[in-house]
Design a protein around this motif. Structure first.
Motif, PDB file in Angstrom:
ATOM      1  N   THR A   1       0.847  -1.190   0.000  1.00 17.87           N
ATOM      2  CA  THR A   1       0.000   0.000   0.000  1.00 17.87           C
ATOM      3  C   THR A   1       0.885   1.242   0.000  1.00 17.87           C
ATOM      4  OG1 THR A   1      -0.137   0.013   2.423  1.00 17.87           O
ATOM      5  CG2 THR A   1      -1.909  -1.119   1.231  1.00 17.87           C
ATOM      6  N   GLN A   2       0.365   2.321  -0.578  1.00 20.10           N
ATOM      7  CA  GLN A   2       1.019   3.625  -0.551  1.00 20.10           C
ATOM      8  C   GLN A   2      -0.042   4.702  -0.359  1.00 20.10           C
ATOM      9  OE1 GLN A   2       2.836   3.709  -4.442  1.00 20.10           O
ATOM     10  NE2 GLN A   2       4.829   2.987  -3.702  1.00 20.10           N
ATOM     11  N   ALA A   3       0.194   5.637   0.555  1.00 11.87           N
ATOM     12  CA  ALA A   3      -0.603   6.862   0.603  1.00 11.87           C
ATOM     13  C   ALA A   3       0.006   7.831  -0.397  1.00 11.87           C
ATOM     14  CB  ALA A   3      -0.575   7.457   2.002  1.00 11.87           C
ATOM     15  N   THR A   4      -0.836   8.541  -1.153  1.00 16.74           N
ATOM     16  CA  THR A   4      -0.341   9.445  -2.187  1.00 16.74           C
ATOM     17  C   THR A   4      -0.669  10.892  -1.842  1.00 16.74           C
ATOM     18  OG1 THR A   4      -2.361   9.070  -3.489  1.00 16.74           O
ATOM     19  CG2 THR A   4      -0.437   7.722  -4.010  1.00 16.74           C
ATOM     20  N   VAL A   5       0.163  11.804  -2.337  1.00 15.22           N
ATOM     21  CA  VAL A   5       0.056  13.204  -1.941  1.00 15.22           C
ATOM     22  C   VAL A   5      -1.178  13.893  -2.523  1.00 15.22           C
ATOM     23  CG1 VAL A   5       2.527  13.485  -1.575  1.00 15.22           C
ATOM     24  CG2 VAL A   5       1.564  13.922  -3.845  1.00 15.22           C
ATOM     25  N   ASP A   6      -1.902  13.236  -3.452  1.00 10.04           N
ATOM     26  CA  ASP A   6      -3.134  13.825  -3.967  1.00 10.04           C
ATOM     27  C   ASP A   6      -4.328  13.511  -3.081  1.00 10.04           C
ATOM     28  OD1 ASP A   6      -3.414  11.128  -4.502  1.00 10.04           O
ATOM     29  OD2 ASP A   6      -3.896  11.369  -6.620  1.00 10.04           O
ATOM     30  N   GLY A   7      -4.080  12.912  -1.923  1.00  9.09           N
ATOM     31  CA  GLY A   7      -5.167  12.586  -1.011  1.00  9.09           C
ATOM     32  C   GLY A   7      -5.797  11.235  -1.291  1.00  9.09           C
ATOM     33  N   GLY A   8      -5.003  10.277  -1.719  1.00 15.69           N
ATOM     34  CA  GLY A   8      -5.529   8.962  -2.037  1.00 15.69           C
ATOM     35  C   GLY A   8      -4.633   7.848  -1.562  1.00 15.69           C
ATOM     36  N   ALA A   9      -4.924   6.636  -2.019  1.00 17.41           N
ATOM     37  CA  ALA A   9      -4.151   5.463  -1.622  1.00 17.41           C
ATOM     38  C   ALA A   9      -4.047   4.497  -2.794  1.00 17.41           C
ATOM     39  CB  ALA A   9      -4.809   4.763  -0.437  1.00 17.41           C
ATOM     40  N   ARG A  10      -2.902   3.840  -2.869  1.00 20.58           N
ATOM     41  CA  ARG A  10      -2.712   2.741  -3.812  1.00 20.58           C
ATOM     42  C   ARG A  10      -2.739   1.423  -3.059  1.00 20.58           C
ATOM     43  NH1 ARG A  10       1.964   5.698  -6.105  1.00 20.58           N
ATOM     44  NH2 ARG A  10       1.275   6.725  -8.009  1.00 20.58           N
ATOM     45  N   ALA A  11      -3.328   0.407  -3.702  1.00 22.04           N
ATOM     46  CA  ALA A  11      -3.201  -0.972  -3.265  1.00 22.04           C
ATOM     47  C   ALA A  11      -2.502  -1.707  -4.397  1.00 22.04           C
ATOM     48  CB  ALA A  11      -4.567  -1.586  -2.993  1.00 22.04           C
ATOM     49  N   LEU A  12      -1.309  -2.221  -4.125  1.00 23.98           N
ATOM     50  CA  LEU A  12      -0.470  -2.782  -5.181  1.00 23.98           C
ATOM     51  C   LEU A  12      -0.331  -4.289  -5.034  1.00 23.98           C
ATOM     52  CD1 LEU A  12       1.627   0.144  -4.363  1.00 23.98           C
ATOM     53  CD2 LEU A  12       1.411  -0.309  -6.803  1.00 23.98           C
ATOM     54  N   VAL A  13      -0.383  -4.975  -6.161  1.00 28.65           N
ATOM     55  CA  VAL A  13      -0.225  -6.427  -6.216  1.00 28.65           C
ATOM     56  C   VAL A  13       1.011  -6.733  -7.040  1.00 28.65           C
ATOM     57  CG1 VAL A  13      -1.239  -8.596  -6.990  1.00 28.65           C
ATOM     58  CG2 VAL A  13      -2.705  -6.812  -6.021  1.00 28.65           C
ATOM     59  N   THR A  14       1.907  -7.558  -6.503  1.00 28.14           N
ATOM     60  CA  THR A  14       3.085  -8.005  -7.251  1.00 28.14           C
ATOM     61  C   THR A  14       2.948  -9.490  -7.555  1.00 28.14           C
ATOM     62  OG1 THR A  14       4.526  -6.354  -6.212  1.00 28.14           O
ATOM     63  CG2 THR A  14       5.588  -8.249  -7.232  1.00 28.14           C
ATOM     64  N   LEU A  15       2.788  -9.822  -8.832  1.00 23.39           N
ATOM     65  CA  LEU A  15       2.761 -11.215  -9.275  1.00 23.39           C
ATOM     66  C   LEU A  15       4.205 -11.658  -9.446  1.00 23.39           C
ATOM     67  CD1 LEU A  15      -0.062 -10.990 -12.000  1.00 23.39           C
ATOM     68  CD2 LEU A  15      -0.275 -11.105  -9.499  1.00 23.39           C
ATOM     69  N   LYS A  16       4.653 -12.579  -8.611  1.00 25.91           N
ATOM     70  CA  LYS A  16       6.079 -12.902  -8.560  1.00 25.91           C
ATOM     71  C   LYS A  16       6.522 -13.854  -9.666  1.00 25.91           C
ATOM     72  CE  LYS A  16       7.529 -13.338  -4.192  1.00 25.91           C
ATOM     73  NZ  LYS A  16       7.527 -13.759  -2.768  1.00 25.91           N
ATOM     74  N   ASN A  17       5.596 -14.621 -10.195  1.00 27.80           N
ATOM     75  CA  ASN A  17       5.929 -15.554 -11.268  1.00 27.80           C
ATOM     76  C   ASN A  17       4.652 -15.942 -12.000  1.00 27.80           C
ATOM     77  OD1 ASN A  17       4.679 -17.758  -9.760  1.00 27.80           O
ATOM     78  ND2 ASN A  17       6.508 -17.694  -8.462  1.00 27.80           N
ATOM     79  N   ALA A  18       4.771 -16.813 -13.002  1.00 26.60           N
ATOM     80  CA  ALA A  18       3.634 -17.164 -13.851  1.00 26.60           C
ATOM     81  C   ALA A  18       2.570 -17.966 -13.128  1.00 26.60           C
ATOM     82  CB  ALA A  18       4.122 -17.938 -15.072  1.00 26.60           C
ATOM     83  N   ASP A  19       2.863 -18.471 -11.922  1.00 26.39           N
ATOM     84  CA  ASP A  19       1.867 -19.221 -11.153  1.00 26.39           C
ATOM     85  C   ASP A  19       0.966 -18.320 -10.311  1.00 26.39           C
ATOM     86  OD1 ASP A  19       2.713 -21.747 -12.053  1.00 26.39           O
ATOM     87  OD2 ASP A  19       4.334 -21.794 -10.568  1.00 26.39           O
ATOM     88  N   ALA A  20       1.262 -17.026 -10.257  1.00 26.85           N
ATOM     89  CA  ALA A  20       0.452 -16.104  -9.467  1.00 26.85           C
ATOM     90  C   ALA A  20      -0.913 -15.902 -10.122  1.00 26.85           C
ATOM     91  CB  ALA A  20       1.160 -14.765  -9.319  1.00 26.85           C
ATOM     92  N   PRO A  21      -1.990 -15.775  -9.342  1.00 23.82           N
ATOM     93  CA  PRO A  21      -3.324 -15.560  -9.925  1.00 23.82           C
ATOM     94  C   PRO A  21      -3.399 -14.212 -10.632  1.00 23.82           C
ATOM     95  CG  PRO A  21      -3.391 -15.327  -7.521  1.00 23.82           C
ATOM     96  CD  PRO A  21      -2.032 -15.852  -7.867  1.00 23.82           C
ATOM     97  N   THR A  22      -4.006 -14.203 -11.800  1.00 22.65           N
ATOM     98  CA  THR A  22      -4.091 -12.976 -12.606  1.00 22.65           C
ATOM     99  C   THR A  22      -5.421 -12.249 -12.430  1.00 22.65           C
ATOM    100  OG1 THR A  22      -4.807 -14.304 -14.491  1.00 22.65           O
ATOM    101  CG2 THR A  22      -2.458 -13.778 -14.332  1.00 22.65           C
ATOM    102  N   THR A  23      -6.289 -12.766 -11.578  1.00 27.47           N
ATOM    103  CA  THR A  23      -7.517 -12.066 -11.203  1.00 27.47           C
ATOM    104  C   THR A  23      -7.428 -11.712  -9.738  1.00 27.47           C
ATOM    105  OG1 THR A  23      -8.858 -13.220 -12.862  1.00 27.47           O
ATOM    106  CG2 THR A  23     -10.030 -12.191 -11.035  1.00 27.47           C
ATOM    107  N   GLN A  24      -7.559 -10.440  -9.424  1.00 28.82           N
ATOM    108  CA  GLN A  24      -7.433  -9.952  -8.059  1.00 28.82           C
ATOM    109  C   GLN A  24      -8.729  -9.234  -7.668  1.00 28.82           C
ATOM    110  OE1 GLN A  24      -4.762 -10.648  -6.206  1.00 28.82           O
ATOM    111  NE2 GLN A  24      -3.576 -11.551  -7.870  1.00 28.82           N
ATOM    112  N   ARG A  25      -9.181  -9.468  -6.436  1.00 31.56           N
ATOM    113  CA  ARG A  25     -10.452  -8.911  -5.974  1.00 31.56           C
ATOM    114  C   ARG A  25     -10.208  -7.968  -4.793  1.00 31.56           C
ATOM    115  NH1 ARG A  25     -14.945 -11.733  -7.804  1.00 31.56           N
ATOM    116  NH2 ARG A  25     -16.126 -11.125  -5.962  1.00 31.56           N
ATOM    117  N   PHE A  26     -10.772  -6.761  -4.894  1.00 28.11           N
ATOM    118  CA  PHE A  26     -10.626  -5.742  -3.861  1.00 28.11           C
ATOM    119  C   PHE A  26     -12.019  -5.336  -3.386  1.00 28.11           C
ATOM    120  CE2 PHE A  26      -7.148  -5.495  -6.843  1.00 28.11           C
ATOM    121  CZ  PHE A  26      -6.016  -5.385  -6.047  1.00 28.11           C
ATOM    122  N   ASP A  27     -12.380  -5.755  -2.191  1.00 31.58           N
ATOM    123  CA  ASP A  27     -13.697  -5.414  -1.650  1.00 31.58           C
ATOM    124  C   ASP A  27     -13.689  -3.966  -1.175  1.00 31.58           C
ATOM    125  OD1 ASP A  27     -16.398  -6.153  -0.580  1.00 31.58           O
ATOM    126  OD2 ASP A  27     -15.432  -5.590   1.302  1.00 31.58           O
TER     127      ASP A  27
END
Length: 316
Positions: A124-150
């Motif tokens: 996660t990162q807080a950003t200076v525009d008053g927002g937030a990032r949620a970041l996903v790092t797929l480490k290899n080809a076995d990582a799931p390519t569909t990500q769900r953010f409630d």
């Protein structure tokens, strides 16, 4: 913007100075780089750190260009990222975690949760525009390519597609229309070489579902990013079908719009609204901060239609 990084401190074998990994040395003389160090380096290579709000102590305040908000990053991966406005309303986002990994924060303000899901790091990162990032790092080809953010939305808030791959987060404008008080940017993803990886969103209720289209030429790790803001009244006002019909017939729905019959450049607001009605859509307007009155030219330049086959919940 007030940043609250309520993150449990983890013991690191390296120092993180201004977001740069400075390795310690193992007993055999080799560099000892922790999983957290690697996760931070990967994310910050993809995002940079120029728009990231530094972590600091809980309660540190940073002035944002678009007002003051409070961004809270979770202590562990099963917590929720929160962006709260000055009135106390907040939009929260759950990370797609399977393991409740503890968070570690770099000096530049990136919080990482290594191995929080299969073959996946989260951040996660807080950003200076008053927002937030949620970041996903797929480490290899076995990582799931569909990500769900409630998403957790304030009462009465809803999401409307912005036509550019993202969503406006809207609430009632108080009498007529729904005003965008937040925004989810169109998604992006980059591979290890900085090459863009195709990615897109769809909604499943209030769950943001991101699809990341990796392929045989994708270089891992891949970093993907939902980014959202909340609490700044600006952007777009949306009207529903009944309000659009009123404008099409020359009626007034809000004080800041000029008369629907006012003409600029050979067009009228009533004409734009009439087209929306004829195509089973609704009308929207770009607005000034604080809903300052618009001239006919400004209103027409910022007008458009939305809904229809897109199925936006407010255009009904």
């Amino acid at each position: 913007m007030k940043i609250q990084n309520s993150v449990r401190a983890a013991l690191l074998t390296t120092a993180l100075i201004s977001g740069t990994v400075v390795p310690a040395f193992a007993a055999d003389g080799g560099a000892a780089v922790s999983m957290a160090d690697q996760a931070v380096a990967t994310v910050q290579k993809a995002t940079g750190t120029g728009d990231v709000a530094p972590g600091g102590t809980a309660g540190s305040v940073i002035a944002a260009d678009r007002g003051l908000v409070t961004v809270t990053t979770p202590a562990s991966a099963e917590g929720r990222v929160s962006v709260a406005a000055s009135d106390g309303s907040a939009v929260t986002m759950a990370l797609p975690a399977v393991v409740d990994a503890a968070g570690t924060t770099s000096a530049a303000g990136t919080t990482v949760y290594p191995n929080a899901a299969a073959h996946t790091d989260l951040a996660t990162q807080a950003t200076v525009d008053g927002g937030a990032r949620a970041l996903v790092t797929l480490k290899n080809a076995d990582a799931p390519t569909t990500q769900r953010f409630d998403l957790g939305l304030p009462e009465g808030a809803t999401l409307i597609a912005d036509g550019a791959g993202g969503y406006d987060i809207v609430t009632s404008a108080g009498g007529a229309g729904a005003i965008a008080r937040g925004h989810i940017d169109a998604p992006w993803a980059k591979d290890a070489n900085g090459k863009a990886v195709p990615t897109s969103y769809k909604l499943d209720g209030h769950t943001l579902v991101q699809a990341i289209e990796t392929g045989p030429d994708t270089a891992y790790p891949v970093v993907a990013d939902p980014h959202y803001t909340w609490g700044i009244i600006s952007g777009t006002v949306y009207f529903n079908k009944s309000e659009t019909k009123v404008i099409a017939l020359g009626g007034s729905v809000v004080s800041w719009l000029p008369h629907p019959a006012a003409e600029a450049g050979g067009r009228t607001l009533a004409g734009v609204a009439g087209y929306a009605v004829a195509t089973d859509q609704c009308i929207k307007f770009k607005v000034n901060p604080g809903l300052a009155p618009l001239s006919p030219g400004m209103a027409l330049a910022g007008s458009g239609v939305y809904g229809g086959s897109a199925g936006d919940g407010y255009c009904r």
